[in-house]
Design a protein around this motif. Structure first.
Motif, PDB file in Angstrom:
ATOM      1  N   HIS A   1       0.916  -1.117   0.028  1.00 45.77           N
ATOM      2  CA  HIS A   1      -0.163   0.083  -0.646  1.00 45.77           C
ATOM      3  C   HIS A   1       1.335   1.207  -0.104  1.00 45.77           C
ATOM      4  O   HIS A   1       0.566   2.404  -0.507  1.00 45.77           O
ATOM      5  CB  HIS A   1      -1.380  -0.170   1.805  1.00 45.77           C
ATOM      6  CG  HIS A   1      -1.608   1.309   1.283  1.00 45.77           C
ATOM      7  ND1 HIS A   1      -1.677   2.093   2.036  1.00 45.77           N
ATOM      8  CD2 HIS A   1      -3.539   1.339   0.467  1.00 45.77           C
ATOM      9  CE1 HIS A   1      -3.321   2.821   1.791  1.00 45.77           C
ATOM     10  NE2 HIS A   1      -3.976   2.624   0.971  1.00 45.77           N
ATOM     11  N   ASP A   2       2.317   1.195   0.748  1.00 44.58           N
ATOM     12  CA  ASP A   2       2.417   2.790   0.990  1.00 44.58           C
ATOM     13  C   ASP A   2       3.552   2.472   0.015  1.00 44.58           C
ATOM     14  O   ASP A   2       4.011   3.877  -0.862  1.00 44.58           O
ATOM     15  CB  ASP A   2       3.773   2.657   2.110  1.00 44.58           C
ATOM     16  CG  ASP A   2       2.763   2.892   3.440  1.00 44.58           C
ATOM     17  OD1 ASP A   2       2.249   3.408   3.760  1.00 44.58           O
ATOM     18  OD2 ASP A   2       3.497   2.241   4.897  1.00 44.58           O
ATOM     19  N   LEU A   3       3.880   1.470  -0.964  1.00 50.66           N
ATOM     20  CA  LEU A   3       4.639   1.737  -2.219  1.00 50.66           C
ATOM     21  C   LEU A   3       4.012   1.741  -3.728  1.00 50.66           C
ATOM     22  O   LEU A   3       4.585   2.400  -4.360  1.00 50.66           O
ATOM     23  CB  LEU A   3       5.721   0.578  -2.463  1.00 50.66           C
ATOM     24  CG  LEU A   3       6.646   0.379  -1.253  1.00 50.66           C
ATOM     25  CD1 LEU A   3       7.526  -1.390  -2.184  1.00 50.66           C
ATOM     26  CD2 LEU A   3       7.721   1.653  -1.648  1.00 50.66           C
ATOM     27  N   ARG A   4       2.513   1.572  -3.197  1.00 56.85           N
ATOM     28  CA  ARG A   4       1.495   2.122  -4.771  1.00 56.85           C
ATOM     29  C   ARG A   4       1.733   3.441  -4.742  1.00 56.85           C
ATOM     30  O   ARG A   4       2.088   3.785  -6.522  1.00 56.85           O
ATOM     31  CB  ARG A   4       0.865   1.851  -3.899  1.00 56.85           C
ATOM     32  CG  ARG A   4      -0.936   1.376  -5.517  1.00 56.85           C
ATOM     33  CD  ARG A   4      -1.932   1.165  -4.766  1.00 56.85           C
ATOM     34  NE  ARG A   4      -1.488  -0.460  -4.797  1.00 56.85           N
ATOM     35  CZ  ARG A   4      -2.072  -1.223  -4.136  1.00 56.85           C
ATOM     36  NH1 ARG A   4      -2.706  -0.734  -3.405  1.00 56.85           N
ATOM     37  NH2 ARG A   4      -1.823  -2.615  -3.751  1.00 56.85           N
ATOM     38  N   SER A   5       1.790   4.241  -4.140  1.00 59.08           N
ATOM     39  CA  SER A   5       1.762   6.003  -5.034  1.00 59.08           C
ATOM     40  C   SER A   5       2.800   6.576  -5.078  1.00 59.08           C
ATOM     41  O   SER A   5       3.041   6.868  -6.371  1.00 59.08           O
ATOM     42  CB  SER A   5       1.096   6.814  -3.014  1.00 59.08           C
ATOM     43  OG  SER A   5       0.238   6.708  -3.231  1.00 59.08           O
ATOM     44  N   PRO A   6       4.310   6.009  -5.059  1.00 53.68           N
ATOM     45  CA  PRO A   6       5.075   6.668  -4.861  1.00 53.68           C
ATOM     46  C   PRO A   6       5.590   5.906  -6.556  1.00 53.68           C
ATOM     47  O   PRO A   6       5.463   6.439  -7.428  1.00 53.68           O
ATOM     48  CB  PRO A   6       6.588   5.270  -4.407  1.00 53.68           C
ATOM     49  CG  PRO A   6       5.518   5.736  -2.803  1.00 53.68           C
ATOM     50  CD  PRO A   6       4.358   4.894  -3.348  1.00 53.68           C
ATOM     51  N   LEU A   7       4.708   4.573  -6.447  1.00 52.64           N
ATOM     52  CA  LEU A   7       5.351   3.389  -7.730  1.00 52.64           C
ATOM     53  C   LEU A   7       5.050   4.453  -8.860  1.00 52.64           C
ATOM     54  O   LEU A   7       4.670   4.624 -10.319  1.00 52.64           O
ATOM     55  CB  LEU A   7       4.968   2.471  -7.899  1.00 52.64           C
ATOM     56  CG  LEU A   7       6.328   1.335  -7.483  1.00 52.64           C
ATOM     57  CD1 LEU A   7       5.441  -0.243  -6.777  1.00 52.64           C
ATOM     58  CD2 LEU A   7       7.282   1.758  -7.901  1.00 52.64           C
ATOM     59  N   SER A   8       2.838   4.474  -8.950  1.00 53.85           N
ATOM     60  CA  SER A   8       2.315   5.118  -9.418  1.00 53.85           C
ATOM     61  C   SER A   8       2.885   7.086 -10.095  1.00 53.85           C
ATOM     62  O   SER A   8       2.256   7.062 -11.109  1.00 53.85           O
ATOM     63  CB  SER A   8       1.125   5.278  -9.439  1.00 53.85           C
ATOM     64  OG  SER A   8      -0.073   6.523  -9.343  1.00 53.85           O
ATOM     65  N   GLY A   9       3.624   7.414  -9.105  1.00 53.94           N
ATOM     66  CA  GLY A   9       3.736   8.789  -9.491  1.00 53.94           C
ATOM     67  C   GLY A   9       5.196   8.559 -10.442  1.00 53.94           C
ATOM     68  O   GLY A   9       5.027   9.773 -11.023  1.00 53.94           O
ATOM     69  N   ILE A  10       5.668   7.574 -10.242  1.00 55.85           N
ATOM     70  CA  ILE A  10       7.664   7.220 -11.151  1.00 55.85           C
ATOM     71  C   ILE A  10       6.313   6.956 -12.530  1.00 55.85           C
ATOM     72  O   ILE A  10       6.920   8.102 -13.428  1.00 55.85           O
ATOM     73  CB  ILE A  10       8.467   6.669 -10.549  1.00 55.85           C
ATOM     74  CG1 ILE A  10       9.308   6.929  -9.129  1.00 55.85           C
ATOM     75  CG2 ILE A  10       8.811   5.709 -11.683  1.00 55.85           C
ATOM     76  CD1 ILE A  10       9.528   5.701  -8.916  1.00 55.85           C
ATOM     77  N   THR A  11       5.462   6.522 -12.806  1.00 56.20           N
ATOM     78  CA  THR A  11       4.805   5.701 -14.101  1.00 56.20           C
ATOM     79  C   THR A  11       4.235   7.305 -14.288  1.00 56.20           C
ATOM     80  O   THR A  11       4.198   7.417 -15.793  1.00 56.20           O
ATOM     81  CB  THR A  11       3.737   4.675 -14.116  1.00 56.20           C
ATOM     82  OG1 THR A  11       4.217   3.770 -13.108  1.00 56.20           O
ATOM     83  CG2 THR A  11       2.778   4.349 -15.100  1.00 56.20           C
ATOM     84  N   GLY A  12       3.246   7.736 -14.026  1.00 54.58           N
ATOM     85  CA  GLY A  12       3.167   9.068 -14.400  1.00 54.58           C
ATOM     86  C   GLY A  12       4.377  10.392 -15.062  1.00 54.58           C
ATOM     87  O   GLY A  12       4.324  10.890 -15.551  1.00 54.58           O
TER      88      GLY A  12
END
Length: 184
Positions: free
Chosen positions: A55-66
């Motif tokens: 859950h905590d890594l989902r946002s950073p990875l989503s941000g990187i992808t974006g």
């Protein structure tokens, strides 16, 4: 008669030894059951922790992808530089999260490093990480703040804010506005 007595004596002695072994086996069985129960509890705890980490890594990875997606389509050098720096910053924070989890040594709350941080900085950072996910649901994130600082552990505070925003996006319907208000 002495042969009969010897046989009875051996049977009695063997019976006593069998009872002793049964008691030992029951103790070993109880120990094994306790070990099995402890192992099940550990597996459940590991699964819970893994869920938190994911859950905590989902946002950073989503941000990187974006940001990587924006970078692909961007021709302006200044914007490309901004996107690359954002990717570096987000990656660094994700790596710090992983490092914190790998080196966790059960520090008490009084042993955790606290610093004066800008609430705006943390909330704006979380918004930048989650804006792509919000855009997928056609959501708008609005932020209103009295500009102030607080004395906290930056990483833990960021995780709390990020989880709140992540959940707001996840559980809010499409085409809605998510409003964040921060006041001292």
């Amino acid at each position: 008669l002495s042969l009969f007595a010897a046989i009875i004596y051996l049977i009695f002695k063997n019976n006593r030894n069998i009872k002793k072994y049964v008691v030992e086996l029951e103790l070993r069985n109880q120990e094994l059951n306790q070990t099995y129960s402890d192992l099940e509890n550990t597996l459940e705890e590991n699964a819970r922790i893994l869920g938190i980490v994911a859950h905590d890594l989902r946002s950073p990875l989503s941000g990187i992808t974006g940001y990587a997606t924006l970078l692909e389509d961007e021709e302006e050098l200044e914007s490309r530089h901004l996107y690359v720096n954002s990717i570096k910053s987000i990656s660094s924070d994700a790596m710090q999260l992983i490092e914190d989890l790998l080196t966790f040594d059960g520090l008490s709350d009084s042993e955790i490093e606290l610093n004066e941080i800008s609430v705006d900085e943390i909330i704006n950072y979380s918004i930048s990480l989650n804006k792509f996910k919000a855009a997928e649901k056609h959501q708008l994130i609005r932020y209103n703040s009295e500009h102030f600082s607080i004395h906290v552990n930056r990483d833990r505070f960021w995780r709390v804010i990020n989880n709140l925003l992540n959940n707001a996006i996840k559980f809010s319907p499409q085409f809605t506005t998510i409003t964040i208000n921060a006041e001292q």
